[in-house]
Design an enzyme around this catalytic site. Structure first.
Site, PDB file in Angstrom:
ATOM      1  N   PHE A 218      -1.345  11.449  -5.721  1.00 59.65           N
ATOM      2  CA  PHE A 218      -1.060  11.235  -6.739  1.00 59.65           C
ATOM      3  C   PHE A 218      -1.961  10.922  -7.998  1.00 59.65           C
ATOM      4  CE2 PHE A 218       0.223   6.667  -6.668  1.00 59.65           C
ATOM      5  CZ  PHE A 218       0.000   6.187  -8.043  1.00 59.65           C
ATOM      6  N   LYS A 219      -3.285  10.187  -7.514  1.00 57.92           N
ATOM      7  CA  LYS A 219      -4.127   9.129  -8.273  1.00 57.92           C
ATOM      8  C   LYS A 219      -5.286   9.854  -8.490  1.00 57.92           C
ATOM      9  CE  LYS A 219      -2.464   5.011  -6.165  1.00 57.92           C
ATOM     10  NZ  LYS A 219      -2.452   3.708  -5.613  1.00 57.92           N
ATOM     11  N   ASP A 220      -4.839  11.903  -7.596  1.00 60.88           N
ATOM     12  CA  ASP A 220      -6.094  12.338  -7.857  1.00 60.88           C
ATOM     13  C   ASP A 220      -6.417  12.230  -9.603  1.00 60.88           C
ATOM     14  OD1 ASP A 220      -7.329  12.748  -6.182  1.00 60.88           O
ATOM     15  OD2 ASP A 220      -6.061  13.983  -5.408  1.00 60.88           O
TER      16      ASP A 220
END
Length: 435
Positions: free
Chosen positions: A106-108
């Site tokens: 998700f941190k993309d």
């Protein structure tokens, strides 16, 4: 828009300063002076918009006063070159899959947005000094930030991670890149890595020699864009005719759920949030007692949530006017052992065919236990289960296929700098790089 510090002892900052500095002078976290309400017309038609259109509207509310619209929309559209789909899992529970980006986590979203916004500000400046990004990781942050900034001119990234406490695949994703990425292997836990980063920002001598910023969720350009996919989840569910939504967020440093709470404050009709913890249950205990008592983190199979003093609690506390009652009204909590997480992965896979990663499993279990019949539950599946292959495979008793882009990271050679948890050693090493 101006940004103030959660400690209220630092001058107001512009967006550019908040992004480039990361942390306020008083060690507080930056917060926007205002949270804009989005118009009802936006919510009336959100189900007919694309992900990029939704995100551009949200970005305008956050950053539109400071970045020309054409530049901001270009940054958003370049960031979101992948989908975050809603997938049915069971009954009235859905997974919001946030692992379709370059590093399958998700941190993309936040890392790619921050890399592009920081580069935009650097290009505006005339001095041409390199910006050094310090980021502490308990797993996925390091790979997302490293790959988001890889090859970006004028930026060098230092990824600090706890030795032996990230999965082998996660480690490959940020220790094999080279170029402008340096991995620092700290002999300690995640909280030691985070402490080193924060101490570096507060050190006058270091800051005279280096331009430092952070890409952790303490940076407003990292955590705020994560609001995009909460709006997109709502848009997808509304298209299915579903409302009355409860969102469960696997929570470590609390930047992700904080972005969701900002989205709610902007008008997103989320009925309730659940913060799902592993054995690192500081926030859960705060909800029960009203007392926040940080402590050293413990290692679990949901390693990205192994945080004993979540930085973004300060933002949540500030957002709700320091009121425990108001926080507890909007957020409930839960905490799970490794055995419970493993049981959830195993049961979900055998009964539904859906394979959770250890973090998403915390979210699924919380909804199974807490979701009321008249609500729709969404849990955030924050990383691809293949990133935790060594953990997941023995649980489900079969192999997990590794996506090609993840397998590619595993072909490289590890490059990392060993480091003690003492700030004096870290500072001395950083200064030696400037000699």
């Amino acid at each position: 828009m101006k940004y103030y510090s959660t400690n209220n002892q630092a001058p107001l900052a512009s967006l550019e300063k908040a992004v480039v500095k990361g942390l306020a002078e008083d060690r507080g976290l930056y917060m926007p002076e205002r949270i804009k309400q989005l118009p009802q017309e936006f919510f009336d038609h959100i189900q007919d918009m694309t992900f990029q259109q939704v995100a551009c509207t949200v970005a305008d509310a956050f950053f539109g006063e400071d970045v020309p619209q054409a530049d901001l929309h270009r940054i958003v559209c370049d960031t979101l070159q992948f989908d975050c789909p809603i997938v049915p899992v069971k009954n009235n529970i859905y997974a919001l899959e946030l692992f379709h980006g370059p590093t399958l986590a998700f941190k993309d979203v936040g890392a790619r947005f921050m890399a592009r916004l920081l580069q935009y500000f650097i290009k505006k400046e005339s001095d041409g000094r390199e910006v050094n990004v310090l980021v502490a990781t308990s797993g996925d942050t390091g790979s997302a930030v490293a790959n988001g900034f890889l090859g970006v001119d004028g930026i060098h990234v230092f990824v600090l991670y706890p030795k032996g406490k990230v999965s082998p695949i996660q480690e490959c994703q940020f220790t094999t890149l080279g170029q402008n990425i340096t991995a620092v292997e700290v002999d300690g836990v995640f909280d030691d890595c985070q402490r080193l980063v924060k101490s570096a920002f507060m050190d006058d001598e270091l800051n005279r020699h280096m331009r430092l910023t952070s890409a952790n969720s303490i940076n407003v350009a990292r955590f705020l864009p994560q609001a995009f996919y909460y709006f997109w989840a709502y848009a997808q569910l509304k298209k299915r005719g579903l409302t009355d939504i409860v969102v469960c967020v696997p929570s470590g440093n609390f930047g992700n759920i904080c972005a969701g709470l900002f989205a709610k404050r902007m008008g997103l009709p989320i009925s309730h949030f659940i913060a799902a913890n592993n054995a690192n249950s500081v926030f859960y205990e705060y909800l029960q007692t009203g007392r926040y008592e940080a402590r050293p983190s413990v290692q679990t199979i949901a390693n990205a949530m192994d945080v004993g003093d979540p930085s973004n609690f300060a933002r949540i506390y500030d957002l709700y006017g320091k009121s425990h009652a108001r926080i507890a009204a909007d957020i409930s909590g839960c905490t799970y052992t490794d055995a419970q997480i493993a049981d959830t992965i195993r049961t979900a896979y055998s009964t539904t065919g859906y394979l959770c990663d250890p973090h998403g499993a915390c979210g699924l279990r919380a909804l199974e236990e807490q979701l009321q019949a008249d609500h729709v539950g969404v849990f955030l599946e924050t990383a691809h289960p293949a990133k935790f292959k060594d953990t997941v495979e023995p649980i489900i008793g079969t192999s997990v296929q590794i996506p090609p882009r993840l397998a590619a990271f595993m072909q490289g050679e590890k490059q990392s700098v060993p480091m003690t948890a003492a700030f004096a050693d870290f500072k001395s090493w950083l200064l030696s790089l400037q000699a």
